[in-house]
Design a protein around this motif. Structure first.
Motif, PDB file in Angstrom:
ATOM      1  N   LEU A 209       0.837  -0.937   0.366  1.00  0.00           N
ATOM      2  CA  LEU A 209      -0.072   0.249  -0.646  1.00  0.00           C
ATOM      3  C   LEU A 209       1.218   1.391   0.005  1.00  0.00           C
ATOM      4  N   ARG A 286      -3.075   4.763   3.997  1.00  0.00           N
ATOM      5  CA  ARG A 286      -2.631   4.144   3.001  1.00  0.00           C
ATOM      6  C   ARG A 286      -3.739   2.986   1.532  1.00  0.00           C
ATOM      7  N   GLY A 353      -0.031  -4.667   3.552  1.00  0.00           N
ATOM      8  CA  GLY A 353      -0.606  -2.579   4.073  1.00  0.00           C
ATOM      9  C   GLY A 353       1.030  -2.524   4.838  1.00  0.00           C
ATOM     10  N   ALA A 354       1.754  -2.917   5.395  1.00  0.00           N
ATOM     11  CA  ALA A 354       3.650  -2.557   5.828  1.00  0.00           C
ATOM     12  C   ALA A 354       4.337  -2.196   4.800  1.00  0.00           C
TER      13      ALA A 354
END
Lengths: 408, 408
Positions: A209, A286, A353-354
């Motif tokens: 993201l 994000r 996501g990270a």
């Protein structure tokens, strides 16, 4: 090669032995970058790599490359890696899994006496976590040209010790020059709840993201909670709370894996009987698609302006971080998916996501990642946990995807 | 007596001279209760009271009563007072005005050689502010039987010094016994914006708002802002923000001078890229009518339960303070209103959003208050300010209302 499988016990034992370096009483790991425990972790990895016949090089920011030659020595290597440093209260798997999985791929090929066409390298990137030194993902960032080496070396920790000094102190200030990468693979625990919740073994990572982070300062007017009628107030916390709801609404209603978080909030004077005159908060947006990420921010700015007018406060939004979304190489992502399918593992497409070292590597080489579930989606925590069978499954997928790319 | 007027310059000069004791560079006052500066303020007041022919007594909690005899020595006195202590960064008027106004009423009667039927007393109550010692309004609370004397004397400041020790150190541990009060009047700055905003000179105070204060703990689950999808979150700050909006909505839509404030908020872990797992906040509800105050709290509890379910968090509301609303004595309130009218001052009915010594005195005697405007509604601040003509007007109203009650 389709029948080749990694040695699940050896992989697990290596992970557990590595976890003893900096191991904490609660079962986690504290192995901050460029400390004595990080040196021990690096030394152990290099010892194992040399035992596996690999040639080890260290570059100027301390990234380690352990090379297994291929039939075509001139071909740019397929690199498999992650990081050995941890959060202060980290777990056994974040980072370490990707490095040990790379090593297990090599050990498995050694056992089977397979020579790939393209050389393989197992990489351990310096300071992915950013706990002791910022910026995060420093080693992969320097390797990928995001940060100049001198800039990274000059960063200091809270005691004033520079990266350069710390690297020299642990003996990892190397001289290897940057080199071409033919492809990059990274295995990692998901650090989120999706795979576990859906009963899925393998996450086929599409990319990471994009992120846009803001510092927000809301300024109203302190006043006494008792004597001040509701209609005359300029309540900074009321405005901040409305903005928190908007961040949540925008993220919940936007497509493309949208996420929106207010993680930090402080109010002044923070006294129970005083209407707050100031509130400071953060926004972390994000999204997998840059246009959607931009639209989310535009909508937030519109809503903030309306809230400022309605609550008679000022709202200052300042952008502090922008990472563009990363899309991994479609052909490598497809090879991860087909490897998982061929091996009979349940799998699903997922986005990260990270950020990971793979995000920076994707700027200089075709890149893919393999996710495996972690218990409760919990990471950056001493209770971080993953199942041996999932750890092995991810490594088998990695092996097949690497073989598909490197050729035999 | 209708033509009698206070000496506006003398009143102002006394206020300004008193403000030099503990005066701050920014024009405010720091005269914390039972400190050396408080002693100097008390000594100055007593010196002026004796110069005005008053007989001074001090009770066990250090309250000062300066008495002017009336024609009927056996009648319970009309008491006029407030407090001499200040906030750490207080102003010149909060409290001091009420004591100096009482003194000016007596001085004016002396000048006019008027003897009232009922004796008059000017009172200075100990520790109204509660900055150094809790509870607030300690002196008037002990006098009115809300707190036992021994309980109050045993309270300690942050250095472990008890009220008893501090009283003895400044020489104000007296032995006067509690006595009957025929009526109580207190003049005070409004500490809110209503009189100034409406161009009104005199606030005819109907009573004080009841207060119900809560500590709220919201417990969700920490998770990473990146990998955690919106629909799986248990975001404590999102729930807290919804509760802030409900507090505001309930106060805005309830009758009877309803007020609702969230003054304090803390989140954990308070990191920009972690979904907060815990939020702590306060709620301060006020209302002039107890049934409405109860209904506000009931509505808050219903909404908190719904929010807890919807956000998948727990919400714990714990009540920490309850003051019932005070309604002042109608006949005294009417005398304040008619005095303001007879003197030609603009006036309006108002309620006190804050508590005052008058709130406790109203439990043992018919009570009324007179409010005058303060600049911007600002108090508990060094920039607290009031106009000489308003200060004088409030004192003239006080004089006439006292005369109406005490008789001549």
């Amino acid at each position: 090669m389709d029948g080749l499988r990694v040695n699940a016990d050896r992989l697990w034992d290596s992970l557990m032995e590595l976890a003893r370096i900096g191991g904490t009483p609660k079962g986690g790991v504290c192995r901050l970058t460029l400390t004595e425990t990080d040196r021990q972790g690096r030394d152990t990895f290099i010892h194992w790599a040399r035992d596996a016949g690999l040639a080890v090089r260290v570059d100027g920011i301390g990234n380690i490359f352990a090379r297994r030659e291929g039939a075509d020595a001139a071909a740019a290597p397929v690199v498999i890696g992650s990081h050995l440093d941890s959060q202060p209260s980290g777990g056994k798997f974040d980072g370490a899994y990707g490095v040990m999985a790379g090593l297990e791929v090599v050990r498995t090929l050694n056992d089977a006496r397979v020579t790939t066409r393209v050389p393989l390298e197992v990489a351990a990137w310096t300071n992915e976590e950013g706990s002791r030194y910022v910026p995060t993902m420093m080693g992969s960032g320097v390797f990928s040209g995001v940060y100049a080496l001198d800039y990274a070396l000059a960063q200091q920790d809270s005691d004033g010790i520079s990266v350069r000094t710390a690297l020299e102190a642990i003996g990892y200030a190397g001289d290897a020059k940057p080199h071409a990468v033919g492809a990059y693979f990274e295995a990692h625990i998901e650090q989120g709840p999706v795979l576990e919740a859906t009963g899925t073994t393998i996450g086929v990572v599409q990319g990471a993201l994009g992120q846009r982070w803001f510092d927000v300062v809301i300024t109203g007017q302190d006043s006494h909670a008792g004597p001040t009628p509701m209609e005359t107030r300029r309540d900074a916390l009321l405005a901040a709370s409305r903005l928190v709801l908007e961040v949540n609404r925008i993220a919940t209603t936007s497509p493309d894996y949208a996420r929106g978080t207010v993680g930090s909030m402080q109010v002044k004077p923070n006294s129970r009987n005083v209407v707050p005159g100031e509130a400071r908060m953060t926004v972390d947006f994000r999204n997998a698609k840059d246009p959607t990420l931009i639209a989310m921010v535009d909508e937030l700015k519109r809503r903030a302006a309306a809230i400022a007018t309605e609550c008679r406060v000022t709202i200052d939004l300042r952008e502090v971080v922008y990472f563009a979304p990363s899309e991994f190489a479609p052909e490598l992502v497809a090879s991860v998916r087909s490897a998982a399918g061929a091996l009979g593992y349940s799998h699903r497409d997922i986005v990260s996501g990270a950020a990971h070292d793979a995000v920076y590597l994707s700027r200089v080489a075709p890149t893919a990642m393999v996710f495996v579930p972690c218990k409760g989606g919990i990471s950056h925590n001493e209770i971080e946990s993953a199942k041996p069978e999932d750890v092995a499954a991810g490594c088998n997928v990695l092996l097949q995807a690497v073989l598909a790319r490197a050729g035999t």
